[in-house]
Write an enzyme that holds these catalytic residues in place. Sequence first.
Site, short mmCIF file in Angstrom:
data_model
loop_
_atom_site.label_atom_id
_atom_site.label_comp_id
_atom_site.label_asym_id
_atom_site.label_seq_id
_atom_site.Cartn_x
_atom_site.Cartn_y
_atom_site.Cartn_z
N ARG A 1 129.31 74.48 0.93
CA ARG A 1 129.03 73.17 0.37
C ARG A 1 127.93 72.52 1.19
NH1 ARG A 1 130.84 74.45 -3.80
NH2 ARG A 1 132.62 73.57 -4.91
N GLU B 1 123.30 67.25 -3.88
CA GLU B 1 122.64 67.99 -4.96
C GLU B 1 122.95 67.35 -6.33
OE1 GLU B 1 124.65 71.78 -4.05
OE2 GLU B 1 125.67 71.65 -5.97
N HIS C 1 122.46 76.33 -6.56
CA HIS C 1 123.92 76.51 -6.64
C HIS C 1 124.29 77.60 -7.66
CE1 HIS C 1 127.94 74.21 -5.87
NE2 HIS C 1 128.16 75.50 -6.07
C1 DGY Z 1 133.01 76.69 -6.71
O1 DGY Z 1 133.77 77.33 -7.43
O2 DGY Z 1 133.44 75.92 -5.85
C2 DGY Z 1 131.55 76.85 -6.95
O3 DGY Z 1 130.79 76.34 -5.91
C3 DGY Z 1 131.20 76.16 -8.24
O4 DGY Z 1 131.80 74.95 -8.22
#
Ligand code: DGY
Length: 324
Positions: A243, A272, A290
């Site tokens: 993250r 983001e 992402h």
């Molecule tokens: C997750 O599954 O946490 C991915 O980053 C997409 O949200």
Amino acid sequence: MATKPNVLVTRRWPKAVEARLEQNFNADFNLADRPLNHADFRDALTKYDAILPTVTDKLDAEALDVSKPRTELLANYGVGFGHIDLDVARQRGITVTNTPDVLSDCTADIAMTLMLMVARRAGEGERELRAGQWTGWRPTHLIGTKVSGATLGIIGFGRIGQAMARRAHHGFGMKIVVQNRSKVAPEVLAAYGATQVDTVEDLLPQCDFVSLHCPGGGANRHLINGPRLDMMKPGAFLINTARGEVVDEHALIQALSFDTIGGAGLDVFDGEPKIAPDLLQCDNLVMLPHLGSATRETREAMGFRVLDNLEAYFNDGNPIDKVQ
Ligand code: DGY
């Protein structure tokens, strides 16, 4: 299920999953595929039995500020749930589920992609070639760093961290060093030839590459900060597919600009999809929007996993991936 529960899907999902959802539920889809705001969520909490949110939905105290919600379940599409205020959801009597397992391989694949790209200067090379600036092969051109056989530090050794270790150790002969909140079973470490250290400070100075696989949220905000970046080997690389908030981007920009580390690969960003403009100036940085779980197979599997949770919740109150 005696009657079909009303459910809201906050973003568009793969067609096959939306089709199965429609068979068993009264489903409303966000056809415009735009992120919902706090007022939309407060309204939805009074109308739907379940809401199926994802990482772009900020379900904080303000969004969940409905005293007697109709919604019983937030069945999150994704493994990370840092965007949901679990304490407030609990106070409102709302169950939360997520989608572990099904995205571990693809997220680890993206972490490997970033690691290889930044070490081998693939982003720089592609930009040079597309700009028509490649003048041909020469022994000193875009010299990178060898990945095979190097030492990889993995922070967070859950499913995705282990999938990363499997690729790096068995595919690239890397030595694996692990830092994790709890003790990892010896047989799990042995499967990847890994050693566990107690702290992030123990891990950083030993590694040529450091890959983050810990949860996001307040507890890990700026886990990688200026002092910790300074502990990395000069020339080492940082990879973040966890993250955005786990890394202090300001400190990272300093480290990249002054070459105190070799480079970084980021798939996630603090705030983001806004990107700190100074990141764009760093040539020794590879950035992806992402994409960790972004394969057809995985995005479908994530959706079906949400449906499994939904069906279990409304059939017997026991979803398989209950977060709380
Ligand atoms: C997750 O599954 O946490 C991915 O980053 C997409 O949200």
